[in-house]
Design a protein around this motif. Sequence first.
Motif, short mmCIF file in Angstrom:
data_model
loop_
_atom_site.label_atom_id
_atom_site.label_comp_id
_atom_site.label_asym_id
_atom_site.label_seq_id
_atom_site.Cartn_x
_atom_site.Cartn_y
_atom_site.Cartn_z
N PRO A 72 0.83 -1.21 0.00
CA PRO A 72 0.00 0.00 0.00
C PRO A 72 0.86 1.26 0.00
O PRO A 72 1.90 1.31 0.67
CB PRO A 72 -0.82 -0.12 1.29
N ALA A 73 0.43 2.27 -0.75
CA ALA A 73 1.24 3.48 -0.94
C ALA A 73 1.63 4.13 0.39
O ALA A 73 2.77 4.54 0.58
CB ALA A 73 0.48 4.47 -1.81
N ALA A 74 0.68 4.20 1.32
CA ALA A 74 0.97 4.84 2.61
C ALA A 74 2.04 4.07 3.37
O ALA A 74 2.93 4.66 4.01
CB ALA A 74 -0.30 4.95 3.45
N ASP A 75 1.99 2.73 3.31
CA ASP A 75 2.98 1.92 3.99
C ASP A 75 4.36 2.09 3.35
O ASP A 75 5.37 2.21 4.04
CB ASP A 75 2.58 0.44 3.94
N LEU A 76 4.39 2.10 2.02
CA LEU A 76 5.66 2.25 1.31
C LEU A 76 6.28 3.61 1.61
O LEU A 76 7.50 3.72 1.85
CB LEU A 76 5.45 2.08 -0.19
N ARG A 77 5.46 4.66 1.60
CA ARG A 77 5.98 6.00 1.96
C ARG A 77 6.58 5.99 3.36
O ARG A 77 7.65 6.56 3.61
CB ARG A 77 4.87 7.04 1.89
N GLY A 78 5.88 5.35 4.29
CA GLY A 78 6.36 5.30 5.67
C GLY A 78 7.70 4.57 5.78
O GLY A 78 8.60 5.01 6.50
N LEU A 79 7.83 3.45 5.06
CA LEU A 79 9.08 2.69 5.07
C LEU A 79 10.24 3.52 4.51
O LEU A 79 11.34 3.54 5.06
CB LEU A 79 8.93 1.41 4.25
N ILE A 80 9.98 4.23 3.42
CA ILE A 80 11.00 5.06 2.79
C ILE A 80 11.39 6.23 3.68
O ILE A 80 12.58 6.50 3.90
CB ILE A 80 10.51 5.54 1.40
N ASP A 81 10.39 6.91 4.23
CA ASP A 81 10.69 8.06 5.10
C ASP A 81 11.50 7.63 6.32
O ASP A 81 12.46 8.32 6.72
CB ASP A 81 9.38 8.73 5.55
N ARG A 82 11.15 6.49 6.91
CA ARG A 82 11.87 6.01 8.09
C ARG A 82 13.30 5.63 7.73
O ARG A 82 14.23 5.87 8.50
CB ARG A 82 11.12 4.80 8.68
N SER A 83 13.48 5.07 6.56
CA SER A 83 14.81 4.62 6.14
C SER A 83 15.77 5.78 5.96
O SER A 83 16.94 5.71 6.34
CB SER A 83 14.70 3.82 4.84
N TYR A 84 15.29 6.88 5.37
CA TYR A 84 16.20 7.99 5.06
C TYR A 84 16.25 9.04 6.15
O TYR A 84 17.09 9.95 6.10
CB TYR A 84 15.86 8.56 3.68
N ALA A 85 15.44 8.87 7.19
CA ALA A 85 15.54 9.74 8.37
C ALA A 85 16.84 9.48 9.13
O ALA A 85 17.26 10.30 9.95
CB ALA A 85 14.35 9.53 9.29
N LEU B 283 20.36 -0.58 2.23
CA LEU B 283 20.17 -1.51 3.33
C LEU B 283 19.35 -0.94 4.48
O LEU B 283 18.74 -1.70 5.23
CB LEU B 283 21.53 -2.01 3.81
N GLN B 284 19.30 0.38 4.63
CA GLN B 284 18.35 0.95 5.60
C GLN B 284 16.93 0.62 5.16
O GLN B 284 16.08 0.23 5.96
CB GLN B 284 18.55 2.47 5.72
N LEU B 285 16.67 0.73 3.86
CA LEU B 285 15.33 0.40 3.35
C LEU B 285 15.07 -1.10 3.44
O LEU B 285 13.98 -1.52 3.86
CB LEU B 285 15.21 0.87 1.89
N LEU B 286 16.04 -1.92 3.06
CA LEU B 286 15.81 -3.36 3.06
C LEU B 286 15.55 -3.88 4.47
O LEU B 286 14.68 -4.75 4.67
CB LEU B 286 17.02 -4.08 2.44
N GLY B 287 16.27 -3.36 5.47
CA GLY B 287 16.02 -3.78 6.85
C GLY B 287 14.59 -3.48 7.27
O GLY B 287 13.92 -4.32 7.90
N ASN B 288 14.10 -2.31 6.91
CA ASN B 288 12.72 -1.95 7.25
C ASN B 288 11.70 -2.78 6.46
O ASN B 288 10.65 -3.16 6.99
CB ASN B 288 12.49 -0.46 7.03
N LEU B 289 12.02 -3.06 5.20
CA LEU B 289 11.14 -3.93 4.40
C LEU B 289 11.04 -5.32 5.00
O LEU B 289 9.95 -5.88 5.12
CB LEU B 289 11.70 -4.05 2.97
#
Length: 462
Positions: free
Chosen positions: A67-80, A114-120
Amino acid sequence: MKYISTRGNIAPINFKEAVMMGLATDGGLLLPESIPQVSPETLKEWRTLSYPELAFAVISLYADDIPAADLRGLIDRSYATFSHPEITPLVAVNGVQILELFHGPTLAFKDVALQLLGNLFEYLLKERGEKMNIIGATSGDTGSAAIAGVRGKENINIFILHPHLKTSPIQALQMTTVLDANVHNIAVKGTFDDCQQIVKELFNDLTFKKEYALGAVNSINWARVLAQVVYYFYAWCRLPEGAEVTFAVPTGNFGDIFAGYLAKRMGLPVRKLLLATNENNILSRFVEAGDYSLGQVVQTVSPSMDIQLASNFERYLFYLYGEDPAHVRAAFATLAETGRIPFTQEEMEQVRTEFLSCSVGEEQTLATIASFHKETGYILDPHTAVGVCGALEKVKDGSIPVCLATAHPAKFGDAVQQAISTPTPLPPQLAALEGLPSRCEVMDADRSAVKRFVEEKAGQRH
């Protein structure tokens, strides 16, 4: 969007399944069934996006089952977790553009993926009610970035193999000083290729893979490559409209430059991709002479590129061979039998429409660090110096050279000091590593021993 194997023997799977599978169950690598196309109009719209916004725009083309909202959240958390507001800033220095990819937690470009992959992984494991044992091999930076991506996360153990005493001291400390219960470091008495071979064999043991729910963080994992595609678009968006660009990519495993190749296939206006290697030059020999033959690994001041067998090369061959999995299977059977893959003149003509190449020796690498610092005050790490040296020598067509800076120079302080005669100031997160307690298991390059260790440690946390 569905995913297939380069070797053609799996049914198409969705993005979530591709992330969790890592290496395809037929021994191949996963790729999208088709490459999404980005129009010039869309590219123009993307020029105004922030890095997380652009990452969502690119990744959502491939990950349509989250879901778009979930993907946005994962991306935002990764690059924070990155220290620079632009995540991967572009810096003009001495006639080249430096794309700084080292502002993540471990100061290496691997953090971007890898920040993104860990959250995924954490998101998907929670959704499935499952656990995972990540096994990966590293020549230096992947290991620490992978550990930083999953340390302390629920339902995940991580086992990282690195060549004993063949990473930089700081790279080793970044891995071995992480004492979280879910983190296990294995120092293998051998080369990176030995580590990588053990990991591949464990993944190809399908009974073991299934029983211990093995997951991959190396660039064999499709999500790693996908996350890296984003910064090629981001760099282009920061250049003047209409600029022609050549990306200079220091590479050993072909993953980073393959991400650039994908961006080009999607519609990014790229003149050429400059593949830059150190003395371990199987990839530059391939581009320049059609010679993809295995040799001995040479230890250099750019250890993350001390590789012969480039994992992601198979993904490129799939496209070079007209998306013919039977041809890919035959090529790797030939490689296993003879230690080389032959290429036709027509295939090599195609390769040279897409890639430039160079091999940069030890003295040249150190000389580039020294001269660049003397002229500009900017300090290159030895891997980045390989790419910059290639760009200064090879990019003569009027295009703007964008050099990927893959690590902070302080991670390779000994080599940098050898070049410029003064130590590189340590960033606080690296200075803090000295004297910390560490934990690491030293082993022979023996798959059975590594397998037993994984069984023992994974069993303790099930």
